[in-house]
Motif scaffolding. Structure first.
Motif, PDB file in Angstrom:
ATOM      1  N   PRO A   5       0.808  -1.223   0.000  1.00 56.02           N
ATOM      2  CA  PRO A   5       0.000   0.000   0.000  1.00 56.02           C
ATOM      3  C   PRO A   5       0.841   1.272   0.000  1.00 56.02           C
ATOM      4  O   PRO A   5       1.883   1.356   0.647  1.00 56.02           O
ATOM      5  CB  PRO A   5      -0.829  -0.117   1.288  1.00 56.02           C
ATOM      6  CG  PRO A   5      -0.069  -1.047   2.154  1.00 56.02           C
ATOM      7  CD  PRO A   5       0.631  -2.003   1.240  1.00 56.02           C
ATOM      8  N   LEU A   6       0.355   2.262  -0.734  1.00 55.87           N
ATOM      9  CA  LEU A   6       0.999   3.570  -0.837  1.00 55.87           C
ATOM     10  C   LEU A   6      -0.100   4.622  -0.930  1.00 55.87           C
ATOM     11  O   LEU A   6      -0.959   4.554  -1.813  1.00 55.87           O
ATOM     12  CB  LEU A   6       1.885   3.632  -2.083  1.00 55.87           C
ATOM     13  CG  LEU A   6       2.461   5.001  -2.472  1.00 55.87           C
ATOM     14  CD1 LEU A   6       3.390   5.539  -1.387  1.00 55.87           C
ATOM     15  CD2 LEU A   6       3.188   4.909  -3.811  1.00 55.87           C
ATOM     16  N   ALA A   7      -0.094   5.581  -0.013  1.00 54.42           N
ATOM     17  CA  ALA A   7      -1.094   6.646  -0.024  1.00 54.42           C
ATOM     18  C   ALA A   7      -0.468   7.935  -0.543  1.00 54.42           C
ATOM     19  O   ALA A   7       0.631   8.309  -0.128  1.00 54.42           O
ATOM     20  CB  ALA A   7      -1.654   6.865   1.378  1.00 54.42           C
ATOM     21  N   ILE A   8      -1.160   8.591  -1.464  1.00 58.58           N
ATOM     22  CA  ILE A   8      -0.703   9.859  -2.023  1.00 58.58           C
ATOM     23  C   ILE A   8      -1.367  11.002  -1.252  1.00 58.58           C
ATOM     24  O   ILE A   8      -2.595  11.051  -1.130  1.00 58.58           O
ATOM     25  CB  ILE A   8      -1.038   9.957  -3.520  1.00 58.58           C
ATOM     26  CG1 ILE A   8      -0.266   8.883  -4.303  1.00 58.58           C
ATOM     27  CG2 ILE A   8      -0.716  11.348  -4.058  1.00 58.58           C
ATOM     28  CD1 ILE A   8      -0.583   8.861  -5.792  1.00 58.58           C
ATOM     29  N   VAL A   9      -0.535  11.898  -0.742  1.00 59.07           N
ATOM     30  CA  VAL A   9      -1.021  13.033   0.054  1.00 59.07           C
ATOM     31  C   VAL A   9      -0.785  14.306  -0.750  1.00 59.07           C
ATOM     32  O   VAL A   9       0.354  14.758  -0.891  1.00 59.07           O
ATOM     33  CB  VAL A   9      -0.295  13.112   1.409  1.00 59.07           C
ATOM     34  CG1 VAL A   9      -0.928  14.189   2.289  1.00 59.07           C
ATOM     35  CG2 VAL A   9      -0.306  11.760   2.108  1.00 59.07           C
ATOM     36  N   GLY A  10      -1.852  14.844  -1.292  1.00 57.43           N
ATOM     37  CA  GLY A  10      -1.736  16.016  -2.153  1.00 57.43           C
ATOM     38  C   GLY A  10      -1.665  17.311  -1.362  1.00 57.43           C
ATOM     39  O   GLY A  10      -1.793  17.324  -0.130  1.00 57.43           O
ATOM     40  N   PRO A  11      -1.486  18.410  -2.053  1.00 57.75           N
ATOM     41  CA  PRO A  11      -1.397  19.717  -1.393  1.00 57.75           C
ATOM     42  C   PRO A  11      -2.751  20.201  -0.896  1.00 57.75           C
ATOM     43  O   PRO A  11      -3.781  19.561  -1.114  1.00 57.75           O
ATOM     44  CB  PRO A  11      -0.859  20.630  -2.493  1.00 57.75           C
ATOM     45  CG  PRO A  11      -1.299  19.989  -3.766  1.00 57.75           C
ATOM     46  CD  PRO A  11      -1.282  18.512  -3.506  1.00 57.75           C
ATOM     47  N   LEU A  12      -2.728  21.322  -0.223  1.00 55.56           N
ATOM     48  CA  LEU A  12      -3.957  21.954   0.240  1.00 55.56           C
ATOM     49  C   LEU A  12      -4.908  22.136  -0.950  1.00 55.56           C
ATOM     50  O   LEU A  12      -4.468  22.479  -2.052  1.00 55.56           O
ATOM     51  CB  LEU A  12      -3.617  23.312   0.854  1.00 55.56           C
ATOM     52  CG  LEU A  12      -4.639  23.947   1.796  1.00 55.56           C
ATOM     53  CD1 LEU A  12      -4.822  23.084   3.033  1.00 55.56           C
ATOM     54  CD2 LEU A  12      -4.151  25.337   2.191  1.00 55.56           C
ATOM     55  N   LEU A  13      -6.171  21.879  -0.753  1.00 56.17           N
ATOM     56  CA  LEU A  13      -7.205  21.998  -1.787  1.00 56.17           C
ATOM     57  C   LEU A  13      -7.112  20.913  -2.854  1.00 56.17           C
ATOM     58  O   LEU A  13      -7.748  21.019  -3.901  1.00 56.17           O
ATOM     59  CB  LEU A  13      -7.180  23.381  -2.454  1.00 56.17           C
ATOM     60  CG  LEU A  13      -7.246  24.594  -1.522  1.00 56.17           C
ATOM     61  CD1 LEU A  13      -7.226  25.893  -2.336  1.00 56.17           C
ATOM     62  CD2 LEU A  13      -8.478  24.540  -0.638  1.00 56.17           C
ATOM     63  N   ALA A  14      -6.326  19.864  -2.597  1.00 53.28           N
ATOM     64  CA  ALA A  14      -6.166  18.814  -3.606  1.00 53.28           C
ATOM     65  C   ALA A  14      -7.338  17.839  -3.580  1.00 53.28           C
ATOM     66  O   ALA A  14      -7.941  17.585  -2.541  1.00 53.28           O
ATOM     67  CB  ALA A  14      -4.872  18.047  -3.370  1.00 53.28           C
ATOM     68  N   HIS A  15      -7.652  17.313  -4.738  1.00 58.45           N
ATOM     69  CA  HIS A  15      -8.661  16.267  -4.838  1.00 58.45           C
ATOM     70  C   HIS A  15      -8.130  15.124  -5.680  1.00 58.45           C
ATOM     71  O   HIS A  15      -7.157  15.277  -6.424  1.00 58.45           O
ATOM     72  CB  HIS A  15      -9.976  16.815  -5.401  1.00 58.45           C
ATOM     73  CG  HIS A  15      -9.817  17.574  -6.683  1.00 58.45           C
ATOM     74  ND1 HIS A  15      -9.739  16.943  -7.909  1.00 58.45           N
ATOM     75  CD2 HIS A  15      -9.710  18.902  -6.934  1.00 58.45           C
ATOM     76  CE1 HIS A  15      -9.593  17.855  -8.862  1.00 58.45           C
ATOM     77  NE2 HIS A  15      -9.572  19.047  -8.298  1.00 58.45           N
ATOM     78  N   ARG A  16      -8.787  13.989  -5.594  1.00 64.42           N
ATOM     79  CA  ARG A  16      -8.302  12.770  -6.243  1.00 64.42           C
ATOM     80  C   ARG A  16      -8.248  12.874  -7.754  1.00 64.42           C
ATOM     81  O   ARG A  16      -7.452  12.182  -8.397  1.00 64.42           O
ATOM     82  CB  ARG A  16      -9.219  11.600  -5.870  1.00 64.42           C
ATOM     83  CG  ARG A  16      -9.227  11.241  -4.411  1.00 64.42           C
ATOM     84  CD  ARG A  16     -10.374  10.292  -4.087  1.00 64.42           C
ATOM     85  NE  ARG A  16     -11.669  10.980  -4.200  1.00 64.42           N
ATOM     86  CZ  ARG A  16     -12.834  10.369  -4.230  1.00 64.42           C
ATOM     87  NH1 ARG A  16     -12.891   9.043  -4.185  1.00 64.42           N
ATOM     88  NH2 ARG A  16     -13.954  11.054  -4.315  1.00 64.42           N
ATOM     89  N   GLU A  75       2.296  21.099  -0.026  1.00 62.01           N
ATOM     90  CA  GLU A  75       1.894  21.119   1.385  1.00 62.01           C
ATOM     91  C   GLU A  75       1.643  19.708   1.922  1.00 62.01           C
ATOM     92  O   GLU A  75       1.740  19.464   3.128  1.00 62.01           O
ATOM     93  CB  GLU A  75       0.628  21.959   1.573  1.00 62.01           C
ATOM     94  CG  GLU A  75       0.801  23.433   1.317  1.00 62.01           C
ATOM     95  CD  GLU A  75       0.353  23.842  -0.077  1.00 62.01           C
ATOM     96  OE1 GLU A  75       0.135  25.038  -0.294  1.00 62.01           O
ATOM     97  OE2 GLU A  75       0.217  22.950  -0.937  1.00 62.01           O
ATOM     98  N   GLY A  76       1.329  18.788   1.028  1.00 59.14           N
ATOM     99  CA  GLY A  76       1.108  17.408   1.452  1.00 59.14           C
ATOM    100  C   GLY A  76       2.349  16.711   1.963  1.00 59.14           C
ATOM    101  O   GLY A  76       2.253  15.705   2.674  1.00 59.14           O
TER     102      GLY A  76
END
Length: 201
Positions: A25-36, A98-99
Protein backbone atom coordinates in the motif's frame (compact mmCIF):
# COMPACT_ATOMS: atom_id res chain seq x y z
CA UNK A 1 -8.41 -3.88 -7.16
CA UNK A 2 -10.30 -0.61 -7.55
CA UNK A 3 -12.63 0.66 -4.85
CA UNK A 4 -13.76 3.89 -3.27
CA UNK A 5 -15.53 4.97 -0.13
CA UNK A 6 -15.50 7.40 2.77
CA UNK A 7 -13.43 7.23 5.92
CA UNK A 8 -14.64 8.99 9.05
CA UNK A 9 -12.18 11.44 10.59
CA UNK A 10 -11.82 11.97 14.34
CA UNK A 11 -14.42 14.76 14.38
CA UNK A 12 -16.89 12.77 12.29
CA UNK A 13 -16.09 14.41 8.94
CA UNK A 14 -16.34 12.01 5.97
CA UNK A 15 -13.17 11.85 3.86
CA UNK A 16 -13.56 10.42 0.35
CA UNK A 17 -10.91 7.97 -0.83
CA UNK A 18 -10.14 5.76 -3.82
CA UNK A 19 -7.99 2.65 -4.27
CA UNK A 20 -6.38 1.15 -7.37
CA UNK A 21 -3.62 -1.25 -8.33
CA UNK A 22 -2.04 -4.13 -6.43
CA UNK A 23 1.02 -4.53 -4.26
CA UNK A 24 2.27 -2.89 -1.07
CA UNK A 25 0.00 0.00 0.00
CA UNK A 26 1.00 3.57 -0.84
CA UNK A 27 -1.09 6.65 -0.02
CA UNK A 28 -0.70 9.86 -2.02
CA UNK A 29 -1.02 13.03 0.05
CA UNK A 30 -1.74 16.02 -2.15
CA UNK A 31 -1.40 19.72 -1.39
CA UNK A 32 -3.96 21.95 0.24
CA UNK A 33 -7.21 22.00 -1.79
CA UNK A 34 -6.17 18.81 -3.61
CA UNK A 35 -8.66 16.27 -4.84
CA UNK A 36 -8.30 12.77 -6.24
CA UNK A 37 -9.18 13.77 -9.80
CA UNK A 38 -6.47 16.43 -10.22
CA UNK A 39 -4.30 15.64 -13.26
CA UNK A 40 -1.05 15.33 -11.28
CA UNK A 41 -2.61 12.89 -8.81
CA UNK A 42 -4.35 10.80 -11.49
CA UNK A 43 -1.22 10.41 -13.63
CA UNK A 44 0.99 9.55 -10.67
CA UNK A 45 -1.53 7.12 -9.17
CA UNK A 46 -1.90 5.32 -12.49
CA UNK A 47 1.88 4.94 -12.81
CA UNK A 48 2.46 3.80 -9.23
CA UNK A 49 -0.50 1.40 -9.32
CA UNK A 50 1.59 -0.92 -11.51
CA UNK A 51 3.50 -2.00 -8.39
CA UNK A 52 1.45 -0.67 -5.46
CA UNK A 53 -2.05 -0.56 -4.09
CA UNK A 54 -2.46 3.20 -4.33
CA UNK A 55 -4.81 5.21 -2.13
CA UNK A 56 -5.80 8.78 -2.97
CA UNK A 57 -8.22 11.04 -1.14
CA UNK A 58 -9.96 14.40 -1.28
CA UNK A 59 -8.68 16.88 1.26
CA UNK A 60 -11.23 18.26 3.75
CA UNK A 61 -13.81 20.53 2.10
CA UNK A 62 -12.76 19.43 -1.40
CA UNK A 63 -14.48 17.08 -3.86
CA UNK A 64 -16.59 14.49 -2.07
CA UNK A 65 -15.05 15.04 1.38
CA UNK A 66 -16.97 16.89 4.06
CA UNK A 67 -16.04 20.29 5.44
CA UNK A 68 -16.35 19.57 9.13
CA UNK A 69 -16.76 22.22 11.80
CA UNK A 70 -13.23 23.57 11.50
CA UNK A 71 -10.03 23.20 9.53
CA UNK A 72 -6.79 22.90 11.50
CA UNK A 73 -3.37 21.30 11.15
CA UNK A 74 -4.59 18.62 13.56
CA UNK A 75 -7.71 17.86 11.50
CA UNK A 76 -5.45 17.49 8.44
CA UNK A 77 -3.52 14.73 10.20
CA UNK A 78 -6.71 13.14 11.54
CA UNK A 79 -8.16 13.00 8.02
CA UNK A 80 -5.08 11.26 6.64
CA UNK A 81 -4.96 8.81 9.55
CA UNK A 82 -8.63 7.98 8.92
CA UNK A 83 -7.74 7.00 5.36
CA UNK A 84 -4.83 4.92 6.62
CA UNK A 85 -7.25 3.04 8.88
CA UNK A 86 -9.03 1.94 5.72
CA UNK A 87 -5.74 0.47 4.50
CA UNK A 88 -5.57 -1.57 7.67
CA UNK A 89 -1.81 -1.99 8.04
CA UNK A 90 1.58 -0.44 7.46
CA UNK A 91 1.58 2.06 4.60
CA UNK A 92 4.10 4.12 2.68
CA UNK A 93 3.25 7.76 2.01
CA UNK A 94 4.05 10.06 -0.89
CA UNK A 95 3.38 13.72 -0.17
CA UNK A 96 3.98 16.71 -2.41
CA UNK A 97 3.82 20.47 -1.86
CA UNK A 98 1.89 21.12 1.38
CA UNK A 99 1.11 17.41 1.45
CA UNK A 100 4.78 16.63 2.10
CA UNK A 101 4.80 18.18 5.58
CA UNK A 102 1.39 16.63 6.25
CA UNK A 103 2.76 13.17 5.41
CA UNK A 104 5.69 13.78 7.74
CA UNK A 105 3.41 14.94 10.57
CA UNK A 106 1.37 11.76 10.16
CA UNK A 107 4.57 9.71 10.30
CA UNK A 108 5.48 11.43 13.56
CA UNK A 109 2.08 10.63 15.10
CA UNK A 110 1.33 7.15 13.77
CA UNK A 111 3.20 3.87 13.81
CA UNK A 112 1.41 2.58 10.70
CA UNK A 113 3.52 4.76 8.37
CA UNK A 114 6.49 2.74 7.09
CA UNK A 115 8.31 5.20 4.82
CA UNK A 116 7.72 8.65 3.39
CA UNK A 117 8.66 10.19 0.06
CA UNK A 118 8.30 13.97 0.25
CA UNK A 119 8.49 16.10 -2.89
CA UNK A 120 9.28 19.80 -2.40
CA UNK A 121 7.77 20.41 1.05
CA UNK A 122 5.82 23.66 1.05
CA UNK A 123 4.59 25.62 4.04
CA UNK A 124 0.86 26.09 4.51
CA UNK A 125 0.38 29.60 5.90
CA UNK A 126 -2.82 30.98 7.37
CA UNK A 127 -3.56 34.70 7.18
CA UNK A 128 -1.20 36.63 9.40
CA UNK A 129 1.10 33.71 10.19
CA UNK A 130 4.83 34.38 10.25
CA UNK A 131 6.64 32.21 7.69
CA UNK A 132 9.78 31.76 9.77
CA UNK A 133 7.80 30.72 12.84
CA UNK A 134 5.76 28.20 10.85
CA UNK A 135 8.96 26.85 9.29
CA UNK A 136 10.60 26.50 12.69
CA UNK A 137 7.55 24.64 14.00
CA UNK A 138 7.49 22.25 11.03
CA UNK A 139 11.22 21.55 11.24
CA UNK A 140 11.11 20.98 15.02
CA UNK A 141 8.22 18.57 14.53
CA UNK A 142 10.39 16.36 12.34
CA UNK A 143 12.48 15.31 15.34
CA UNK A 144 9.93 12.61 16.18
CA UNK A 145 10.06 10.94 12.73
CA UNK A 146 12.03 7.70 13.02
CA UNK A 147 11.30 6.03 9.69
CA UNK A 148 13.18 6.27 6.36
CA UNK A 149 12.33 9.44 4.44
CA UNK A 150 13.36 10.57 0.97
CA UNK A 151 12.99 14.30 0.36
CA UNK A 152 13.16 15.34 -3.29
CA UNK A 153 13.28 18.52 -5.32
CA UNK A 154 13.20 18.96 -9.07
CA UNK A 155 16.26 20.19 -10.91
CA UNK A 156 14.20 22.93 -12.59
CA UNK A 157 12.73 24.23 -9.33
CA UNK A 158 13.93 27.44 -7.73
CA UNK A 159 16.72 27.72 -5.17
CA UNK A 160 14.31 28.42 -2.31
CA UNK A 161 12.35 25.25 -3.08
CA UNK A 162 15.49 23.14 -3.27
CA UNK A 163 16.90 24.69 -0.09
CA UNK A 164 13.74 23.94 1.92
CA UNK A 165 13.81 20.34 0.70
CA UNK A 166 17.46 19.99 1.77
CA UNK A 167 16.70 21.63 5.13
CA UNK A 168 13.84 19.20 5.67
CA UNK A 169 16.03 16.18 4.89
CA UNK A 170 18.79 17.45 7.18
CA UNK A 171 16.32 17.80 10.07
CA UNK A 172 15.29 14.15 9.81
CA UNK A 173 17.17 11.46 11.70
CA UNK A 174 16.81 9.05 8.77
CA UNK A 175 16.26 11.51 5.94
CA UNK A 176 18.04 11.73 2.62
CA UNK A 177 17.85 14.32 -0.15
CA UNK A 178 17.62 13.70 -3.88
CA UNK A 179 17.69 16.27 -6.67
CA UNK A 180 15.66 14.59 -9.42
CA UNK A 181 16.02 15.56 -13.08
CA UNK A 182 12.38 16.43 -13.51
CA UNK A 183 10.06 19.37 -14.01
CA UNK A 184 8.15 18.74 -10.81
CA UNK A 185 5.70 21.62 -11.32
CA UNK A 186 3.97 19.86 -14.18
CA UNK A 187 2.47 16.44 -14.72
CA UNK A 188 4.59 13.75 -13.01
CA UNK A 189 7.05 12.15 -15.42
CA UNK A 190 9.01 8.90 -15.56
CA UNK A 191 12.02 10.38 -13.73
CA UNK A 192 9.87 11.23 -10.72
CA UNK A 193 8.05 7.91 -10.74
CA UNK A 194 11.34 6.00 -11.04
CA UNK A 195 12.80 7.88 -8.07
CA UNK A 196 9.80 7.01 -5.91
CA UNK A 197 9.85 3.36 -6.98
CA UNK A 198 13.60 3.07 -6.39
CA UNK A 199 13.31 4.30 -2.81
CA UNK A 200 10.31 2.10 -2.02
CA UNK A 201 11.69 -1.02 -3.67
Amino acid sequence: MSASGKAISADGTPIAWSRQGSGPPLAIVGPLLAHRSSPATVVLADALAQNHTVYTYDRRGIGESGMGEEYTAESDVDDLLAVLQVVGGSTDLYGFDEGAFLALRAAEESTVVSRVVALEPTLSLADGEDELMVLQSEIEGLAGVRIPVLVMAGSSSGDDTQDLARQTADALETGEFLLVESDTRGIPDAALTDAIESFLA
